[in-house]
Design an enzyme around this catalytic site. Structure first.
Site, PDB file in Angstrom:
ATOM      1  N   PHE A  12      38.743-104.138 -23.643  1.00 48.72           N
ATOM      2  CA  PHE A  12      38.272-104.450 -22.285  1.00 48.72           C
ATOM      3  C   PHE A  12      39.339-105.243 -21.519  1.00 48.72           C
ATOM      4  O   PHE A  12      39.866-104.781 -20.489  1.00 48.72           O
ATOM      5  CB  PHE A  12      36.949-105.218 -22.443  1.00 48.72           C
ATOM      6  CG  PHE A  12      36.447-105.944 -21.237  1.00 48.72           C
ATOM      7  CD1 PHE A  12      36.387-105.329 -19.993  1.00 48.72           C
ATOM      8  CD2 PHE A  12      35.987-107.264 -21.355  1.00 48.72           C
ATOM      9  CE1 PHE A  12      35.894-106.010 -18.882  1.00 48.72           C
ATOM     10  CE2 PHE A  12      35.486-107.941 -20.261  1.00 48.72           C
ATOM     11  CZ  PHE A  12      35.455-107.323 -19.018  1.00 48.72           C
ATOM     12  N   ASP A  32      46.722-100.883 -30.812  1.00 45.10           N
ATOM     13  CA  ASP A  32      45.278-101.039 -31.008  1.00 45.10           C
ATOM     14  C   ASP A  32      44.894-100.275 -32.272  1.00 45.10           C
ATOM     15  O   ASP A  32      45.497 -99.249 -32.583  1.00 45.10           O
ATOM     16  CB  ASP A  32      44.497-100.492 -29.801  1.00 45.10           C
ATOM     17  CG  ASP A  32      43.172-101.210 -29.613  1.00 45.10           C
ATOM     18  OD1 ASP A  32      43.012-101.917 -28.605  1.00 45.10           O
ATOM     19  OD2 ASP A  32      42.283-101.070 -30.498  1.00 45.10           O
ATOM     20  N   SER A  36      37.343-101.655 -31.795  1.00 48.54           N
ATOM     21  CA  SER A  36      36.463-101.803 -30.627  1.00 48.54           C
ATOM     22  C   SER A  36      37.132-101.287 -29.350  1.00 48.54           C
ATOM     23  O   SER A  36      36.479-101.135 -28.331  1.00 48.54           O
ATOM     24  CB  SER A  36      36.002-103.256 -30.457  1.00 48.54           C
ATOM     25  OG  SER A  36      37.102-104.142 -30.451  1.00 48.54           O
ATOM     26  N   GLY A  37      38.426-101.008 -29.407  1.00 44.58           N
ATOM     27  CA  GLY A  37      39.124-100.441 -28.240  1.00 44.58           C
ATOM     28  C   GLY A  37      38.792 -98.969 -28.069  1.00 44.58           C
ATOM     29  O   GLY A  37      38.303 -98.327 -29.004  1.00 44.58           O
ATOM     30  N   ALA A  81      41.312-108.773 -31.492  1.00 45.11           N
ATOM     31  CA  ALA A  81      40.432-109.764 -32.127  1.00 45.11           C
ATOM     32  C   ALA A  81      39.124-109.122 -32.559  1.00 45.11           C
ATOM     33  O   ALA A  81      38.766-108.023 -32.112  1.00 45.11           O
ATOM     34  CB  ALA A  81      40.125-110.896 -31.143  1.00 45.11           C
ATOM     35  N   TYR A 147      33.765-117.739 -34.955  1.00 47.39           N
ATOM     36  CA  TYR A 147      34.600-117.186 -33.881  1.00 47.39           C
ATOM     37  C   TYR A 147      35.310-118.297 -33.110  1.00 47.39           C
ATOM     38  O   TYR A 147      36.531-118.276 -32.929  1.00 47.39           O
ATOM     39  CB  TYR A 147      33.711-116.357 -32.940  1.00 47.39           C
ATOM     40  CG  TYR A 147      34.415-115.852 -31.705  1.00 47.39           C
ATOM     41  CD1 TYR A 147      35.128-114.671 -31.728  1.00 47.39           C
ATOM     42  CD2 TYR A 147      34.349-116.570 -30.502  1.00 47.39           C
ATOM     43  CE1 TYR A 147      35.771-114.203 -30.586  1.00 47.39           C
ATOM     44  CE2 TYR A 147      34.990-116.113 -29.367  1.00 47.39           C
ATOM     45  CZ  TYR A 147      35.696-114.931 -29.418  1.00 47.39           C
ATOM     46  OH  TYR A 147      36.333-114.487 -28.287  1.00 47.39           O
ATOM     47  N   LYS A 151      39.368-119.231 -32.989  1.00 40.53           N
ATOM     48  CA  LYS A 151      40.168-119.292 -31.751  1.00 40.53           C
ATOM     49  C   LYS A 151      40.915-120.626 -31.683  1.00 40.53           C
ATOM     50  O   LYS A 151      42.089-120.673 -31.301  1.00 40.53           O
ATOM     51  CB  LYS A 151      39.268-119.094 -30.525  1.00 40.53           C
ATOM     52  CG  LYS A 151      38.753-117.666 -30.358  1.00 40.53           C
ATOM     53  CD  LYS A 151      39.888-116.698 -30.066  1.00 40.53           C
ATOM     54  CE  LYS A 151      39.443-115.261 -29.899  1.00 40.53           C
ATOM     55  NZ  LYS A 151      40.552-114.323 -29.757  1.00 40.53           N
ATOM     56  N   VAL A 191      26.304-110.453 -20.702  1.00 45.08           N
ATOM     57  CA  VAL A 191      25.068-110.188 -19.959  1.00 45.08           C
ATOM     58  C   VAL A 191      25.310-109.242 -18.775  1.00 45.08           C
ATOM     59  O   VAL A 191      24.465-108.389 -18.476  1.00 45.08           O
ATOM     60  CB  VAL A 191      24.409-111.522 -19.515  1.00 45.08           C
ATOM     61  CG1 VAL A 191      25.285-112.303 -18.542  1.00 45.08           C
ATOM     62  CG2 VAL A 191      23.048-111.273 -18.906  1.00 45.08           C
ATOM     63  N   ARG A 274      17.002-117.866 -25.761  1.00 38.92           N
ATOM     64  CA  ARG A 274      17.616-117.579 -27.058  1.00 38.92           C
ATOM     65  C   ARG A 274      17.966-118.882 -27.763  1.00 38.92           C
ATOM     66  O   ARG A 274      18.497-119.801 -27.127  1.00 38.92           O
ATOM     67  CB  ARG A 274      18.929-116.833 -26.845  1.00 38.92           C
ATOM     68  CG  ARG A 274      18.786-115.365 -26.676  1.00 38.92           C
ATOM     69  CD  ARG A 274      20.191-114.785 -26.516  1.00 38.92           C
ATOM     70  NE  ARG A 274      20.155-113.348 -26.468  1.00 38.92           N
ATOM     71  CZ  ARG A 274      21.185-112.596 -26.145  1.00 38.92           C
ATOM     72  NH1 ARG A 274      22.338-113.156 -25.838  1.00 38.92           N
ATOM     73  NH2 ARG A 274      21.087-111.299 -26.124  1.00 38.92           N
TER      74      ARG A 274
HETATM   75  C1  UD1 Z   1      29.602-116.417 -24.175  1.00 35.05           C
HETATM   76  C2  UD1 Z   1      30.302-115.510 -25.126  1.00 35.05           C
HETATM   77  C3  UD1 Z   1      30.317-116.100 -26.475  1.00 35.05           C
HETATM   78  C4  UD1 Z   1      30.819-117.542 -26.458  1.00 35.05           C
HETATM   79  C5  UD1 Z   1      30.046-118.351 -25.450  1.00 35.05           C
HETATM   80  C6  UD1 Z   1      30.575-119.767 -25.309  1.00 35.05           C
HETATM   81  C7  UD1 Z   1      30.050-113.214 -24.412  1.00 35.05           C
HETATM   82  C8  UD1 Z   1      29.330-111.921 -24.618  1.00 35.05           C
HETATM   83  N1  UD1 Z   1      29.644-114.225 -25.173  1.00 35.05           N
HETATM   84  O1  UD1 Z   1      28.240-116.469 -24.545  1.00 35.05           O
HETATM   85  O2  UD1 Z   1      31.197-115.314 -27.231  1.00 35.05           O
HETATM   86  O3  UD1 Z   1      30.629-118.133 -27.689  1.00 35.05           O
HETATM   87  O4  UD1 Z   1      30.149-117.697 -24.194  1.00 35.05           O
HETATM   88  O5  UD1 Z   1      31.765-119.788 -24.689  1.00 35.05           O
HETATM   89  O6  UD1 Z   1      30.946-113.329 -23.603  1.00 35.05           O
HETATM   90  N2  UD1 Z   1      21.140-113.123 -21.363  1.00 35.05           N
HETATM   91  C9  UD1 Z   1      19.973-112.663 -20.798  1.00 35.05           C
HETATM   92  N3  UD1 Z   1      19.664-111.339 -20.923  1.00 35.05           N
HETATM   93  C10 UD1 Z   1      20.455-110.464 -21.610  1.00 35.05           C
HETATM   94  C11 UD1 Z   1      21.654-110.944 -22.191  1.00 35.05           C
HETATM   95  C12 UD1 Z   1      21.956-112.280 -22.053  1.00 35.05           C
HETATM   96  O7  UD1 Z   1      19.218-113.419 -20.189  1.00 35.05           O
HETATM   97  O8  UD1 Z   1      20.106-109.271 -21.686  1.00 35.05           O
HETATM   98  C13 UD1 Z   1      21.488-114.552 -21.166  1.00 35.05           C
HETATM   99  C14 UD1 Z   1      21.859-115.294 -22.424  1.00 35.05           C
HETATM  100  O9  UD1 Z   1      20.716-115.754 -23.090  1.00 35.05           O
HETATM  101  C15 UD1 Z   1      22.709-116.424 -21.831  1.00 35.05           C
HETATM  102  C16 UD1 Z   1      23.401-115.749 -20.627  1.00 35.05           C
HETATM  103  O10 UD1 Z   1      22.650-114.581 -20.357  1.00 35.05           O
HETATM  104  O11 UD1 Z   1      21.926-117.466 -21.364  1.00 35.05           O
HETATM  105  C17 UD1 Z   1      24.820-115.367 -20.911  1.00 35.05           C
HETATM  106  O12 UD1 Z   1      24.852-114.638 -22.110  1.00 35.05           O
HETATM  107  P1  UD1 Z   1      26.165-113.950 -22.677  1.00 35.05           P
HETATM  108  O13 UD1 Z   1      26.712-112.998 -21.690  1.00 35.05           O
HETATM  109  O14 UD1 Z   1      25.825-113.435 -24.031  1.00 35.05           O
HETATM  110  O15 UD1 Z   1      27.243-115.106 -22.763  1.00 35.05           O
HETATM  111  P2  UD1 Z   1      27.198-116.594 -23.384  1.00 35.05           P
HETATM  112  O16 UD1 Z   1      25.890-116.910 -23.979  1.00 35.05           O
HETATM  113  O17 UD1 Z   1      27.692-117.502 -22.324  1.00 35.05           O
END
Ligand code: UD1
Length: 311
Positions: A12, A32, A36-37, A81, A147, A151, A191, A274
């Protein structure tokens, strides 16, 4: 013009970084292993005679060094990664191999072939549950996943190697990156990528918790530009910088923007928050501004509109 080695080129962030480097006139060797690529991410790049794609695994001892030895390399951008936090928890051994050991091999390749500069894909995950916002680079680093730990360890490995053997290292701590080509496949995918797919399919999206949680959503176009700057500005000394916007956006705001583009969409569903979810995450962008002269330019509404418009 520079010659840049990009690991994770078909991913990505990798593929957008390659596209940006080629547009700026640089030549690129992309590597690559296609774990996942995806080939289609490189369809524009593969049309350029300035781009060479090599299918190889950077975690394989000697692989990066062998490829870097083929021609003088001005910088390595190490993006390959294990990208999933959940997978790092399910398989810490694989996390170590792909996120720690592979970085050491990249550092060794830079030493052996006198590559003057390495740019590393770090993450806001190094901070863990930081609550003092915005998060500065000097904040306490308390990773809460294999993870995030990998990093942080990788940053140290590269910075130590760079200091001992005389190459510059830029660690880029990405916040919540979103944009075209992000894979929505897993429930733990970003998300924005999940919402994008659900709205396209006419299915309701689910917000975990009340939706007031906020993130610092940064467009992959801005991230690719930050990588280009870090790899090609030869005056830049080693350092660590957040790659973020400095703007907090709630999930409710994200859902509202999508809903404006999909007026007939089903209403948002709500589910329990969550476990382990952090409420607010926001980066301090000042170091990237001062050192890289980088400022994120894509506002969330613009970035989401671009994503939504894509076929
Ligand atoms: C991101 C990183 C993670 C890292 C964290 C801290 C991603 C995918 N994850 O997690 O690797 O450890 O930052 O830096 O980039 N949500 C919904 N509905 C959905 C999916 C998600 O409500 O269908 C909510 C989640 O509960 C969360 C928010 O959206 O509150 C963001 O979720 P997500 O995109 O997974 O990212 P992080 O939780 O910030």
């Amino acid at each position: 013009m520079a010659h840049i080695f990009v690991s994770g080129a078909a991913g990505f962030i990798g593929s957008h970084t390659v596209d940006g480097l080629l547009r700026a006139g640089h030549s690129v060797t992309g590597v690559d292993n296609f774990r996942s690529g995806r080939h289609e991410n490189l369809s524009a790049a593969l049309a350029s005679d300035q781009f060479t794609l090599i299918e190889a695994d950077v975690a394989e001892p000697g692989a990066v060094a062998e490829i870097c030895g083929r021609q003088p390399t001005d910088a390595i951008i190490h993006l390959a990664a294990l990208v999933s936090v959940q997978e790092s928890i399910a398989n810490p051994e694989l996390n170590h191999a792909l996120n720690v050991r592979a970085t050491h091999l990249v550092a060794e390749a830079a030493r052996l072939h006198r590559v003057p500069r390495v740019v590393f894909a770090s993450s806001a995950a190094v901070y863990g549950n930081a609550t003092d916002l915005p998060i500065r680079e000097s904040a306490e680093k308390k990773p809460i996943s294999p993870y995030g730990a990998a990093k942080l360890a990788s940053e140290a490995l590269l910075l130590g190697h760079g200091a001992a053997f005389g190459f510059a290292v830029r660690c880029q701590r990405y916040f919540n990156v979103y944009g075209p080509r992000q894979d929505p496949a897993s429930p733990y995918s970003g998300v924005v990528s999940i919402f994008d797919r659900r709205y396209r399919e006419g299915k309701p999206v689910t917000i975990y918790g009340d939706g007031r949680q906020t993130r610092d959503f940064v467009s992959v176009h801005d991230v690719a530009r930050a990588n280009l700057i870090a790899a090609t500005q030869s005056s830049l000394a080693s350092g660590v910088a957040n790659i973020c916007t400095g703007c907090a956006t709630s999930l409710l705001e994200v859902a509202t923007i999508f809903a404006q583009h999909y007026p007939k969409a089903a209403p948002v569903a709500h589910a329990a928050g969550r476990s382990g979810d952090i409420i607010h995450s926001l980066g301090a962008p000042e170091i990237a501004r001062a050192e890289l002269r980088f400022r994120a330019e894509v506002a969330i509404a613009t970035g989401l509109a671009e994503l939504i418009r894509l076929p």
